[in-house]
Design a protein around this motif. Structure first.
Motif, PDB file in Angstrom:
ATOM      1  N   CYS A  88       6.807  -4.039  -4.285  1.00 37.32           N
ATOM      2  CA  CYS A  88       6.128  -4.685  -3.156  1.00 37.32           C
ATOM      3  C   CYS A  88       5.191  -5.769  -3.682  1.00 37.32           C
ATOM      4  CB  CYS A  88       5.355  -3.637  -2.363  1.00 37.32           C
ATOM      5  SG  CYS A  88       4.426  -4.298  -0.957  1.00 37.32           S
ATOM      6  N   LYS A  89       5.086  -6.892  -2.955  1.00 36.47           N
ATOM      7  CA  LYS A  89       4.266  -8.012  -3.403  1.00 36.47           C
ATOM      8  C   LYS A  89       2.770  -7.748  -3.252  1.00 36.47           C
ATOM      9  CE  LYS A  89       5.554 -12.254  -2.418  1.00 36.47           C
ATOM     10  NZ  LYS A  89       6.125 -13.430  -1.723  1.00 36.47           N
ATOM     11  N   VAL A  90       2.403  -6.687  -2.549  1.00 36.23           N
ATOM     12  CA  VAL A  90       0.992  -6.322  -2.459  1.00 36.23           C
ATOM     13  C   VAL A  90       0.571  -5.727  -3.804  1.00 36.23           C
ATOM     14  CG1 VAL A  90      -0.701  -4.827  -1.333  1.00 36.23           C
ATOM     15  CG2 VAL A  90       1.070  -5.972   0.015  1.00 36.23           C
ATOM     16  N   HIS A  91      -0.506  -6.244  -4.370  1.00 36.72           N
ATOM     17  CA  HIS A  91      -0.940  -5.852  -5.711  1.00 36.72           C
ATOM     18  C   HIS A  91      -1.126  -4.341  -5.821  1.00 36.72           C
ATOM     19  CE1 HIS A  91      -2.872  -6.308  -9.617  1.00 36.72           C
ATOM     20  NE2 HIS A  91      -3.823  -5.487  -9.202  1.00 36.72           N
ATOM     21  N   ASP A  92      -0.502  -3.753  -6.826  1.00 38.91           N
ATOM     22  CA  ASP A  92      -0.619  -2.333  -7.172  1.00 38.91           C
ATOM     23  C   ASP A  92       0.013  -1.390  -6.147  1.00 38.91           C
ATOM     24  OD1 ASP A  92      -1.385  -1.478  -9.596  1.00 38.91           O
ATOM     25  OD2 ASP A  92      -3.492  -1.162  -9.135  1.00 38.91           O
ATOM     26  N   CYS A  93       0.742  -1.913  -5.184  1.00 39.90           N
ATOM     27  CA  CYS A  93       1.420  -1.036  -4.221  1.00 39.90           C
ATOM     28  C   CYS A  93       2.597  -0.361  -4.917  1.00 39.90           C
ATOM     29  CB  CYS A  93       1.913  -1.834  -3.015  1.00 39.90           C
ATOM     30  SG  CYS A  93       2.861  -0.834  -1.829  1.00 39.90           S
ATOM     31  N   GLN A  94       2.699   0.954  -4.793  1.00 37.80           N
ATOM     32  CA  GLN A  94       3.744   1.725  -5.466  1.00 37.80           C
ATOM     33  C   GLN A  94       4.814   2.227  -4.500  1.00 37.80           C
ATOM     34  OE1 GLN A  94       2.212   4.673  -8.181  1.00 37.80           O
ATOM     35  NE2 GLN A  94       0.499   3.370  -8.820  1.00 37.80           N
ATOM     36  N   ARG A 139       8.449  -9.730  -6.278  1.00 33.98           N
ATOM     37  CA  ARG A 139       7.544  -9.322  -7.348  1.00 33.98           C
ATOM     38  C   ARG A 139       8.157  -8.162  -8.115  1.00 33.98           C
ATOM     39  NH1 ARG A 139       1.083  -9.422  -6.654  1.00 33.98           N
ATOM     40  NH2 ARG A 139       0.555  -9.482  -8.864  1.00 33.98           N
ATOM     41  N   TRP A 140       7.881  -8.150  -9.395  1.00 34.44           N
ATOM     42  CA  TRP A 140       8.310  -7.046 -10.251  1.00 34.44           C
ATOM     43  C   TRP A 140       7.070  -6.303 -10.753  1.00 34.44           C
ATOM     44  CZ3 TRP A 140      11.511 -10.863  -9.145  1.00 34.44           C
ATOM     45  CH2 TRP A 140      12.891 -10.641  -9.170  1.00 34.44           C
ATOM     46  N   PHE A 165       2.043  -0.884 -12.243  1.00 27.32           N
ATOM     47  CA  PHE A 165       2.539  -1.757 -11.181  1.00 27.32           C
ATOM     48  C   PHE A 165       1.830  -3.109 -11.136  1.00 27.32           C
ATOM     49  CE2 PHE A 165       4.568   2.064 -10.003  1.00 27.32           C
ATOM     50  CZ  PHE A 165       5.587   1.748  -9.125  1.00 27.32           C
ATOM     51  N   GLY A 166       0.506  -3.116 -11.106  1.00 22.22           N
ATOM     52  CA  GLY A 166      -0.203  -4.366 -10.870  1.00 22.22           C
ATOM     53  C   GLY A 166      -0.694  -5.051 -12.122  1.00 22.22           C
ATOM     54  N   SER A 167      -1.157  -4.285 -13.096  1.00 16.51           N
ATOM     55  CA  SER A 167      -1.717  -4.855 -14.319  1.00 16.51           C
ATOM     56  C   SER A 167      -1.822  -3.748 -15.366  1.00 16.51           C
ATOM     57  CB  SER A 167      -3.106  -5.450 -14.053  1.00 16.51           C
ATOM     58  OG  SER A 167      -4.023  -4.420 -13.678  1.00 16.51           O
TER      59      SER A 167
END
Length: 651
Positions: free
Chosen positions: A340-346, A471-472, A493-495
């Motif tokens: 998902c393109k939302v940051h850190d969404c799993q 997003r990957w 996921f996000g960083s």
């Protein structure tokens, strides 16, 4: 077959004198090939039939070049006991060709099915073998009216439960699709190609079709070099066979997953069960893949308890006491799966065409510029703002998909040639999966490196950040022993936030007894500071040095916390009597050269398959590493699990 047996048979059946020794031997071999088809006509497969069905007589007569079946009946009467009692025959290529030519018109190819009671259902199939190429076969399932179970080649299905219950162990032939079967030996070759050659399912299929689909493939591929015999070379699969002799990439991958599940269940002493009514094999495999993925998390790798003299040292301390020193290393690699393109969404994506999960689907019409709350204009991925529109135009003219994918391969440190990227990935177009940064100046938008844009932009310029494509996930994190054995893997996921690394490390070492004496990580100074800030003392007895390479290159001398707690030279136990490092602190960097090779293979895998595939690659590589360590005299052993998890073992 002894001469005494032949002599006795000829005395009892003088007509056998019409056959020479070669003919008698061929009859026995062909009859053995037909045995499992013969069994289908028997009420008791252990009982050797006195006579053969007319269909089998015709097949054997045709294969032996006889015009009628009388001599075949005599041969069966004389040698049926020998055929029924001897072990399975390993036929030659020519014998398979001759037998199939005779059997196919009668629909009697050997299908290796289980005998049962009634209602046979037979259909054609293709068997992909390692040594004989692609073979035409017929497969038959049978039904038991008393227990309401239909028996197939690898599994049985109960009428009421609609579950595929596989037979115990690992079969020689795996039924990977309705019409396609693959030998386990060939699937093992595919798996090793993936582990050591970074081959995708597409490339495994290509190699098989071009080199192994017939025993004479080298002649067919090079007809000008083999002019004298090319036209006499016969394809292994008849031209009138309705099914393809070429293996498909989807069957190659489904076969790999199914074979790996069967191996895992056999190793665990379990039975594989899959839903029977799913529309596709991929959907059918998904629940079992997810179950194994859960078992692999944290401490699930079979080599988790590994220890050897490259990662586990026993030496005297300053007081003369023997103490153990065990080390582990951690690092990330920038491969990932779609997210998902939302940051850190799993949350998982509905499918690979979506950019947002179900929960965040309402954001699909938001402007691609990160801080812009406006909606997109029709036909665009940005709003009507002029700067945003010019940024969109600059993005889509900055390079093609192949360039972008190769750039990610380079970033991942992949040691494979660029042309190994599957052609289909380049054909459909690969969008950037990461944040892009443009400086908007008098000359228009100019892209800058997102990793080097923390400083101020040039005078008069301003920066815009956007994500135009899907997003990957950010990276895959590995924790491993310094000898090269990988303990666990996790997706960030996000960083590569130290809080996420801390949770991953605690999942890998869940008890105080399981924590290593040293945990090597290139950002240990921030990890240690984070643990102190949240009062997390799980790793209170673990030293946290930065690996030697990163400490010299990326950590400032003025960083007092780093120098005090993370300087590798401060840990005397890490230095041997010869003044050299006891542990390979750069093992993760070296392993990432191998691990990063999967970026082009897994980037568009569905997340369940992605996790299973990487865990299986690690499992197989660990076995190889342990075997190599043992061969080099490093004495691998397994730490007793009770020593690592005493509380759990007492429950």
């Amino acid at each position: 077959m002894s001469l005494q047996q032949i002599t006795a048979a000829v005395q009892s059946h003088p007509e056998l004198g019409l056959l020479d020794f070669h003919g008698l031997n061929l009859f026995i071999r062909y009859a053995s090939l037909a045995r499992e088809t013969i069994e289908l006509s028997q009420s008791d497969q252990l009982e050797c039939p006195i006579s053969l069905p007319q269909q089998i007589l015709c097949v054997l007569a045709t294969a032996l070049g006889e015009k009628d079946t009388r001599l075949i009946e005599i041969c069966w009467s004389a040698f049926r006991g020998l055929v029924w009692s001897q072990p399975t025959v390993s036929p030659t290529d020519n014998e398979i060709l001759a037998f199939n030519d005779a059997a196919l018109p009668h629909g009697t190819c050997d299908d290796k099915n289980l005998l049962t009671l009634t209602d046979p259902l037979t259909h054609a199939g293709t068997l992909f073998t390692l040594r004989q190429g692609a073979l035409p076969v017929f497969t038959t399932s049978l039904y038991c009216r008393s227990c309401n179970i239909r028996y197939y080649h690898n599994y049985h299905v109960h009428k009421q439960t609609s579950l595929r219950t596989y037979y115990g162990g690992v079969p020689d032939v795996v039924h990977v699709a309705q019409h396609f079967f693959i030998e386990s030996a060939l699937l093992e070759l595919f798996a090793n190609n993936m582990v050591f050659g970074w081959l995708s399912a597409t490339n495994c299929a290509r190699i098989y079709n071009e080199a192994l689909s017939t025993p004479r493939q080298h002649i067919l591929n090079n007809k000008f070099a083999f002019t004298a015999i090319y036209h006499d070379t016969k394809h292994f699969t008849p031209d009138d066979w309705t099914l393809t002799r070429f293996i498909r990439k989807e069957d190659t991958m489904n076969g790999f997953f199914l074979y790996s599940l069967l191996l895992d269940k056999a190793e665990q002493g379990g039975i594989l069960m899959l839903p029977h009514d799913e529309a596709s094999q991929a959907d059918r495999l998904k629940p079992a893949l997810a179950e194994r993925n859960s078992a692999m998390e944290g401490t699930g790798q079979e080599c988790y308890a590994h220890a050897c003299d490259l990662c586990f040292v026993i030496a005297e301390n300053a007081d003369g006491q023997l103490m153990k020193t065990q080390a582990a290393a951690c690092d990330g690699n920038s491969i990932g799966h779609r997210s998902c393109k939302v940051h850190d969404c799993q949350n998982p994506l509905p499918n690979l065409r979506h950019h947002f999960c179900v929960e965040h689907q309402h954001l699909s019409l938001k402007c691609a510029v990160i801080d812009c709350p406006a909606q997109t204009a029709p036909g665009h991925r940005t709003c009507d703002a002029q700067d945003h529109r010019s940024l969109e135009a600059a993005y889509f003219t900055r390079g093609n998909a192949m360039f972008q994918l190769r750039a990610r391969l380079k970033k991942a440190g992949v040691a494979v040639p660029d042309d190994s990227v599957p052609l289909e990935d380049a054909a459909v177009g690969v969008e950037d999966d990461h944040e892009v940064v443009f400086e908007i100046g008098p000359q228009g938008p100019v892209e800058v490196d997102a990793d080097d844009c923390d400083g101020k932009p040039e005078g008069g310029n301003r920066r815009l950040r956007a994500i135009f494509g899907g997003r990957w996930t950010h990276n895959e994190q590995l924790i491993m022993r310094t000898c090269g054995v990988i303990l666990s893997r996790a997706t960030l996921f996000g960083s590569e936030a130290v809080s996420a690394v801390n949770l991953f490390a605690k999942a890998t070492f869940p008890t105080p007894e399981s924590t290593p004496e040293f945990f090597i990580f290139d950002n240990n100074c921030k990890l240690d500071a984070h643990q102190r800030a949240i009062h997390d003392d799980h790793f209170k007895n673990t030293g946290k040095p930065v690996d030697v390479f990163h400490f010299n290159c990326k950590h400032k001398v003025t960083d007092l916390h780093c120098q005090r707690y993370c300087n590798p030279a401060a840990f005397r136990e890490m230095i041997g009597a010869d003044g050299k490092w006891r542990f390979n602190t750069s093992i993760c960097e070296q392993t990432n050269v191998w691990f990063g090779g999967y970026i082009a293979i897994v980037r568009d895998m569905e997340v369940t398959r992605y996790n299973f595939f990487l865990d299986e690659m690690i499992k197989r590589r660990n076995r190889y590493v342990v075997a190599e360590l043992e061969a080099k005299g490093h004495s691998p052993w397994m730490v007793p699990m009770k020593a690592l998890f005493p509380e759990a073992m007492e429950l």
